[in-house]
Design a protein around this motif. Structure first.
Motif, PDB file in Angstrom:
ATOM      1  N   THR A 135     -16.086   0.786  -8.175  1.00  0.00           N
ATOM      2  CA  THR A 135     -16.001   1.252  -9.624  1.00  0.00           C
ATOM      3  C   THR A 135     -14.642   1.816  -9.995  1.00  0.00           C
ATOM      4  O   THR A 135     -13.616   1.903  -8.901  1.00  0.00           O
ATOM      5  CB  THR A 135     -17.089   2.417  -9.790  1.00  0.00           C
ATOM      6  OG1 THR A 135     -16.494   3.638  -8.813  1.00  0.00           O
ATOM      7  CG2 THR A 135     -18.462   1.990  -9.449  1.00  0.00           C
ATOM      8  N   VAL A 136     -14.547   2.075 -11.303  1.00  0.00           N
ATOM      9  CA  VAL A 136     -13.249   2.725 -11.692  1.00  0.00           C
ATOM     10  C   VAL A 136     -12.839   3.721 -10.927  1.00  0.00           C
ATOM     11  O   VAL A 136     -11.643   4.164 -10.315  1.00  0.00           O
ATOM     12  CB  VAL A 136     -13.304   2.827 -13.042  1.00  0.00           C
ATOM     13  CG1 VAL A 136     -11.902   3.513 -13.571  1.00  0.00           C
ATOM     14  CG2 VAL A 136     -13.309   1.510 -14.062  1.00  0.00           C
ATOM     15  N   ARG A 141     -10.175   6.981  -6.439  1.00  0.00           N
ATOM     16  CA  ARG A 141     -10.496   7.770  -5.246  1.00  0.00           C
ATOM     17  C   ARG A 141      -9.819   7.194  -3.931  1.00  0.00           C
ATOM     18  O   ARG A 141      -8.983   7.883  -3.163  1.00  0.00           O
ATOM     19  CB  ARG A 141     -11.906   7.782  -4.868  1.00  0.00           C
ATOM     20  CG  ARG A 141     -12.287   8.887  -3.831  1.00  0.00           C
ATOM     21  CD  ARG A 141     -13.622   8.859  -3.545  1.00  0.00           C
ATOM     22  NE  ARG A 141     -14.121   9.628  -2.507  1.00  0.00           N
ATOM     23  CZ  ARG A 141     -15.266   9.645  -1.817  1.00  0.00           C
ATOM     24  NH1 ARG A 141     -16.308   8.784  -2.375  1.00  0.00           N
ATOM     25  NH2 ARG A 141     -15.565  10.405  -0.744  1.00  0.00           N
ATOM     26  N   PHE A 142      -9.757   5.865  -3.811  1.00  0.00           N
ATOM     27  CA  PHE A 142      -8.983   5.382  -2.672  1.00  0.00           C
ATOM     28  C   PHE A 142      -7.530   5.474  -2.816  1.00  0.00           C
ATOM     29  O   PHE A 142      -6.658   5.732  -1.905  1.00  0.00           O
ATOM     30  CB  PHE A 142      -9.252   3.719  -2.659  1.00  0.00           C
ATOM     31  CG  PHE A 142      -8.723   3.055  -1.431  1.00  0.00           C
ATOM     32  CD1 PHE A 142      -9.064   2.927  -0.440  1.00  0.00           C
ATOM     33  CD2 PHE A 142      -7.746   2.068  -1.864  1.00  0.00           C
ATOM     34  CE1 PHE A 142      -8.494   2.140   0.834  1.00  0.00           C
ATOM     35  CE2 PHE A 142      -7.114   1.581  -0.813  1.00  0.00           C
ATOM     36  CZ  PHE A 142      -7.604   1.421   0.525  1.00  0.00           C
ATOM     37  N   ASN A 158      -9.900  15.252  -6.654  1.00  0.00           N
ATOM     38  CA  ASN A 158     -11.178  14.555  -7.575  1.00  0.00           C
ATOM     39  C   ASN A 158     -10.873  15.477  -9.050  1.00  0.00           C
ATOM     40  O   ASN A 158     -11.069  14.708 -10.035  1.00  0.00           O
ATOM     41  CB  ASN A 158     -12.450  15.531  -7.210  1.00  0.00           C
ATOM     42  CG  ASN A 158     -12.985  14.692  -6.072  1.00  0.00           C
ATOM     43  OD1 ASN A 158     -12.702  13.295  -5.916  1.00  0.00           O
ATOM     44  ND2 ASN A 158     -13.558  15.036  -5.130  1.00  0.00           N
ATOM     45  N   ARG A 159     -10.286  16.294  -9.262  1.00  0.00           N
ATOM     46  CA  ARG A 159      -9.971  16.934 -10.477  1.00  0.00           C
ATOM     47  C   ARG A 159      -8.814  16.324 -11.231  1.00  0.00           C
ATOM     48  O   ARG A 159      -8.640  15.857 -12.227  1.00  0.00           O
ATOM     49  CB  ARG A 159      -9.355  18.584 -10.172  1.00  0.00           C
ATOM     50  CG  ARG A 159      -9.242  19.218 -11.765  1.00  0.00           C
ATOM     51  CD  ARG A 159      -8.600  20.646 -11.344  1.00  0.00           C
ATOM     52  NE  ARG A 159      -7.592  20.766 -10.339  1.00  0.00           N
ATOM     53  CZ  ARG A 159      -7.296  22.070  -9.890  1.00  0.00           C
ATOM     54  NH1 ARG A 159      -7.705  22.983 -10.190  1.00  0.00           N
ATOM     55  NH2 ARG A 159      -6.132  22.102  -9.009  1.00  0.00           N
ATOM     56  N   LYS A 160      -7.766  15.806 -10.242  1.00  0.00           N
ATOM     57  CA  LYS A 160      -6.620  14.730 -10.809  1.00  0.00           C
ATOM     58  C   LYS A 160      -7.163  13.716 -11.262  1.00  0.00           C
ATOM     59  O   LYS A 160      -6.775  13.093 -12.082  1.00  0.00           O
ATOM     60  CB  LYS A 160      -5.647  14.692  -9.525  1.00  0.00           C
ATOM     61  CG  LYS A 160      -4.509  13.901  -9.782  1.00  0.00           C
ATOM     62  CD  LYS A 160      -3.677  14.372 -10.812  1.00  0.00           C
ATOM     63  CE  LYS A 160      -2.274  13.734 -11.012  1.00  0.00           C
ATOM     64  NZ  LYS A 160      -1.559  14.226 -12.152  1.00  0.00           N
ATOM     65  N   TRP A 381     -13.723   2.407   5.033  1.00  0.00           N
ATOM     66  CA  TRP A 381     -14.847   2.810   3.928  1.00  0.00           C
ATOM     67  C   TRP A 381     -14.931   1.928   2.801  1.00  0.00           C
ATOM     68  O   TRP A 381     -15.909   1.487   2.215  1.00  0.00           O
ATOM     69  CB  TRP A 381     -14.424   4.197   3.317  1.00  0.00           C
ATOM     70  CG  TRP A 381     -15.366   4.580   2.104  1.00  0.00           C
ATOM     71  CD1 TRP A 381     -16.459   5.287   2.160  1.00  0.00           C
ATOM     72  CD2 TRP A 381     -14.606   4.767   0.794  1.00  0.00           C
ATOM     73  NE1 TRP A 381     -16.622   5.320   0.663  1.00  0.00           N
ATOM     74  CE2 TRP A 381     -15.737   5.056  -0.022  1.00  0.00           C
ATOM     75  CE3 TRP A 381     -13.267   4.069   0.213  1.00  0.00           C
ATOM     76  CZ2 TRP A 381     -15.637   5.161  -1.290  1.00  0.00           C
ATOM     77  CZ3 TRP A 381     -13.327   4.066  -1.048  1.00  0.00           C
ATOM     78  CH2 TRP A 381     -14.388   4.458  -2.012  1.00  0.00           C
ATOM     79  N   ARG A 382     -13.558   1.219   2.350  1.00  0.00           N
ATOM     80  CA  ARG A 382     -13.600   0.351   1.225  1.00  0.00           C
ATOM     81  C   ARG A 382     -14.283  -0.874   1.600  1.00  0.00           C
ATOM     82  O   ARG A 382     -15.137  -1.577   0.855  1.00  0.00           O
ATOM     83  CB  ARG A 382     -12.232   0.179   0.584  1.00  0.00           C
ATOM     84  CG  ARG A 382     -12.177  -0.528  -0.517  1.00  0.00           C
ATOM     85  CD  ARG A 382     -10.857  -0.655  -1.260  1.00  0.00           C
ATOM     86  NE  ARG A 382     -10.035  -1.638  -0.069  1.00  0.00           N
ATOM     87  CZ  ARG A 382      -8.711  -1.705  -0.457  1.00  0.00           C
ATOM     88  NH1 ARG A 382      -8.183  -1.420  -1.617  1.00  0.00           N
ATOM     89  NH2 ARG A 382      -7.687  -2.525   0.213  1.00  0.00           N
ATOM     90  N   SER A 383     -14.111  -1.250   2.885  1.00  0.00           N
ATOM     91  CA  SER A 383     -14.637  -2.561   3.355  1.00  0.00           C
ATOM     92  C   SER A 383     -16.226  -2.425   3.270  1.00  0.00           C
ATOM     93  O   SER A 383     -17.011  -3.315   2.917  1.00  0.00           O
ATOM     94  CB  SER A 383     -14.161  -2.999   4.856  1.00  0.00           C
ATOM     95  OG  SER A 383     -12.819  -3.109   4.553  1.00  0.00           O
ATOM     96  N   CYS A 384     -16.887  -1.309   3.834  1.00  0.00           N
ATOM     97  CA  CYS A 384     -18.214  -1.160   3.495  1.00  0.00           C
ATOM     98  C   CYS A 384     -18.749  -1.227   2.448  1.00  0.00           C
ATOM     99  O   CYS A 384     -19.806  -1.592   2.042  1.00  0.00           O
ATOM    100  CB  CYS A 384     -18.591   0.058   4.485  1.00  0.00           C
ATOM    101  SG  CYS A 384     -18.141  -0.127   6.414  1.00  0.00           S
ATOM    102  N   LYS A 385     -18.102  -0.511   1.597  1.00  0.00           N
ATOM    103  CA  LYS A 385     -18.426  -0.374   0.046  1.00  0.00           C
ATOM    104  C   LYS A 385     -18.338  -1.761  -0.461  1.00  0.00           C
ATOM    105  O   LYS A 385     -19.408  -2.275  -1.389  1.00  0.00           O
ATOM    106  CB  LYS A 385     -17.574   0.471  -0.868  1.00  0.00           C
ATOM    107  CG  LYS A 385     -17.714   2.182  -0.422  1.00  0.00           C
ATOM    108  CD  LYS A 385     -18.993   2.533  -0.911  1.00  0.00           C
ATOM    109  CE  LYS A 385     -18.901   2.392  -2.468  1.00  0.00           C
ATOM    110  NZ  LYS A 385     -20.195   3.306  -2.781  1.00  0.00           N
ATOM    111  N   ASN A 386     -17.395  -2.627  -0.063  1.00  0.00           N
ATOM    112  CA  ASN A 386     -17.202  -3.956  -0.567  1.00  0.00           C
ATOM    113  C   ASN A 386     -18.483  -4.875  -0.313  1.00  0.00           C
ATOM    114  O   ASN A 386     -18.934  -5.512  -1.068  1.00  0.00           O
ATOM    115  CB  ASN A 386     -15.905  -4.604  -0.225  1.00  0.00           C
ATOM    116  CG  ASN A 386     -15.749  -6.027  -0.823  1.00  0.00           C
ATOM    117  OD1 ASN A 386     -16.049  -6.317  -1.990  1.00  0.00           O
ATOM    118  ND2 ASN A 386     -15.444  -6.994   0.204  1.00  0.00           N
ATOM    119  N   PHE A 387     -18.601  -4.814   1.111  1.00  0.00           N
ATOM    120  CA  PHE A 387     -19.772  -5.481   1.688  1.00  0.00           C
ATOM    121  C   PHE A 387     -21.158  -5.126   1.046  1.00  0.00           C
ATOM    122  O   PHE A 387     -21.775  -6.023   0.679  1.00  0.00           O
ATOM    123  CB  PHE A 387     -19.867  -5.383   3.257  1.00  0.00           C
ATOM    124  CG  PHE A 387     -21.020  -6.218   3.699  1.00  0.00           C
ATOM    125  CD1 PHE A 387     -20.570  -7.413   4.101  1.00  0.00           C
ATOM    126  CD2 PHE A 387     -22.200  -5.848   4.090  1.00  0.00           C
ATOM    127  CE1 PHE A 387     -21.656  -8.235   4.772  1.00  0.00           C
ATOM    128  CE2 PHE A 387     -23.179  -6.628   4.724  1.00  0.00           C
ATOM    129  CZ  PHE A 387     -22.921  -7.777   5.029  1.00  0.00           C
TER     130      PHE A 387
END
Length: 656
Positions: A135-136, A141-142, A158-160, A381-387
């Motif tokens: 997601t955006v 976040r990444f 997260n505030r930024k 983390w991103r690879s798992c989210k992508n899968f």
């Protein structure tokens, strides 16, 4: 453009660059101090090889020639026709080109670019490179996790992120996937805003954009530049290349840099550009878009239109004259600018900014904001989210593996544990081994599929090459091969009668997995330092597996009877795999159990009642060590080629 107008600001290079991980949120805010980027006599050459074999020559092609200028806070446009060198100049200014290929240096507030330059600058690519399955908010976040200091808390990050999402008007699509060719995501304008938002996470003083209006309609492009204008008023220096902006967009620019054939035609405020061209004899009509007018003058189109008024009988002569004039116009305008007062004022200011400064290579020694293990965790983390997010591709991959297993098992359906099917069973092991060996192609595709994304993020300072490579191996390549071997082993065991012991099932799974990994790492070790897949490397890899599979068949069916070829067994990945599979399945088996003497005598070719007899006939060690030495050999292949690939990566600093 006099020197009295220079804004006083804190040089970015004076900040501590030894340990960026110790920066706090307050330090990050101080990075938004106004930055003046200056460059003097920048030239860029590339080496082009021509000829064939012994007659090959290397010629240096000059892309940029003595380009000088000053970029202040505001919108700074780089214009020019196709092939003028706009993107190359942008990459040079953004420290994305190797410093040995261009002369002179780029200064920030009169100081050389520091090792942490990429923390104070952002780069938005032309094609909006990002992970489409995220997601955006997850993409932001990444970026924040890897580019902001580790001393900042998650709450501050997260505030930024929320502030940037609100600032760029992305609240409605913050939790929507960006989108891929298979996944419907956000619109093009929202995708471009997301690319900008990802770079704004670090609060950069300088923002570079390569063709930001690419694939955008006129209205969307205008709204985008209104957004950039609002961002520039916060004190940011925004530098971008653009091909042919509309009039309403051009009016927003603060300064323009005109290039043609790598030469500088004009550099200065927008208001001075029309006057400069008028003094050179080119008058812009009141209702004409200045950007179109400048490009027409540079490319010689205005002279061509004058030639069209000549007699039609001299059409061919006019075309030749146009070609000559097109070249002479560029030279004429470049010389005219060098002799102008604008250029003299710029050079005077550049001399003050670069006084007593020597060329620096500090930006080559770039330091990262996060540690190696922190980068590894977030890339994983991103690879798992992508899968998980890309369900269609993941399910299709699993279905393909199942179909492959069904095809192999279906071909050998009906095999029983008797003496008549030993050779058929060996052929099945051969097919399984070959199937896992030739899966090496997908190992390279794992890297090639994200090549553009990796290059952008690595050059922007997200992570080290080593952390990215290790993540792809540990969290992508090895699990994929394990999944493939597990599914195929289950399918084959359900359809074909193999050794029913639980231990035999897991040994077969381990063997196939190690064969696939050995082939993968051997391929990576050969291709890790190449920009593209080398046809010669591909040919050698394919030939290797073809010859080794043939050797394995001859050796395991008939033994290694030719001493001159016996050494091939030590370099053959399929040979070790097939030996382990046969040892695992045949040892302890009694193929003649329950058969009468008539049935035994009716078996074709030869009669072997036990697995031990067959293993002896093909010179396979019957002891447990005979099985594990094959696994140890495959493990040694994996480790050796992994080390070679990793060392080549560190040495050449380049993936496939």
């Amino acid at each position: 453009m006099s020197s009295s107008n220079v804004e006083v600001s804190i040089p970015l290079s004076q900040r501590d660059t030894n340990d960026l991980s110790e920066m706090t949120s307050s330090d990050l805010k101080s990075c938004t101090k106004k930055a003046i980027l200056s460059f003097c006599n920048i030239s860029y050459q590339v080496k082009v090889k021509s000829g064939f074999l012994l007659g090959r020559k290397t010629v240096e092609n000059e892309i940029l020639s003595n380009i000088s200028g000053i970029m202040r806070p505001g919108l700074n446009a780089i214009l020019g026709p196709t092939g003028a060198g706009k993107s190359v100049l942008l990459d040079v200014l953004a420290a994305r080109k190797h410093p040995e290929k261009f002369s002179k240096d780029v200064l920030i507030n009169g100081e050389p670019r520091s090792a942490n330059f990429k923390y104070h600058s952002g780069y938005v690519t032309q094609d909006d490179v990002m992970m489409g399955t995220l997601t955006v908010r997850e993409n932001l976040r990444f970026s924040a996790a890897l580019r902001l200091p580790m001393t900042m808390t998650n709450h501050e990050k997260n505030r930024k992120i929320n502030e940037i999402i609100e600032q760029l008007g992305l609240c409605k699509v913050a939790d929507v996937q960006v989108g891929t060719e298979q996944i419907h995501g956000v619109s093009r304008s929202e995708r471009k805003k997301t690319s900008i938002a990802i770079e704004l996470v670090t609060n950069p003083s300088i923002l570079f954009l390569d063709e930001p209006t690419n694939a955008l309609d006129s209205s969307t492009a205008h709204n985008l530049f209104l957004l950039l204008k609002r961002i520039s008023k916060q004190g940011r220096t925004i530098i971008f290349s653009i091909r042919q902006p509309r009039h309403s967009v051009f009016k927003i620019f603060d300064s323009i840099t005109l290039l043609a054939a790598g030469k500088l035609i004009f550099h200065g405020p927008v208001q001075s550009a029309i006057e400069h061209f008028a003094s050179a004899g080119y008058n812009c009509e009141p209702c004409t878009n200045p950007a179109d007018f400048f490009l027409d003058v540079i490319s010689g189109d205005l002279i061509a239109m004058e030639s069209d008024r000549d007699e039609e009988d001299h059409e061919c002569e006019n075309i030749e004259e146009f070609s000559f004039k097109e070249e002479s116009v560029t030279e004429k305008l470049a010389k005219f600018y060098v002799n102008s007062s604008l250029y003299r004022d710029t050079k005077s200011e550049l001399d003050q900014l670069s006084h007593n400064q020597q060329r620096s290579s500090a930006f080559k020694e770039f330091t990262y904001a996060t540690s190696f293990w922190h980068q590894l965790r977030w890339i994983s983390w991103r690879s798992c989210k992508n899968f998980v997010s890309d369900r269609r591709t993941s399910i299709l991959e699993i279905i393909t593996i199942i179909m492959e297993g069904l095809l192999i098992a279906g071909f050998f359906f009906g095999i029983k544990n008797d003496c008549s099917t030993i050779q058929t069973r060996v052929w099945m092991f051969y097919v399984l081994t070959a199937c896992h060996c030739f899966a090496y192609v997908s190992a390279v595709q794992i890297f090639l599929g994200e090549k553009q994304l990796f290059e952008h993020e690595h050059m922007s300072g997200y992570y080290r090459q080593s952390s990215y490579f290790l993540e792809k191996v540990l969290c992508n390549l090895l699990p994929r091969r394990l999944l493939q071997s597990f599914i195929i082993t289950i399918v084959v065991y359900l359809i074909v009668e193999l050794n029913p012991a639980v231990k035999a099932f897991f040994i077969m799974l381990l063997t196939l997995w190690m064969v696939a990994c050995s082939a993968d790492f051997m391929t990576l070790a050969l291709t890790i330092d190449q920009n593209l897949l080398n046809p010669m490397t591909t040919f050698l890899t394919v030939r290797y597996f073809h010859y080794m599979l043939r050797f394995s068949v001859m050796a395991l069916f008939f033994g290694i009877s030719v001493s001159q070829l016996s050494w091939l067994q030590y370099i053959s990945i399929p040979y070790f795999g097939m030996k382990a599979l046969q040892h695992n399945d045949f040892l302890g088996q009694n193929f003649c159990e329950g058969l009468s003497e008539t049935e035994i005598s009716g078996c074709p070719n030869f009669v072997i009642c036990t697995g031990e007899e067959f293993l002896r006939s093909v010179d396979i060690d019957l002891s447990p060590w005979g099985l594990w030495q094959n696994h140890m050999a495959l493990g040694a292949v994996i480790i050796i080629f992994f080390i070679i690939a990793f060392l080549k990566l560190l040495l050449f600093k380049r993936l496939v």
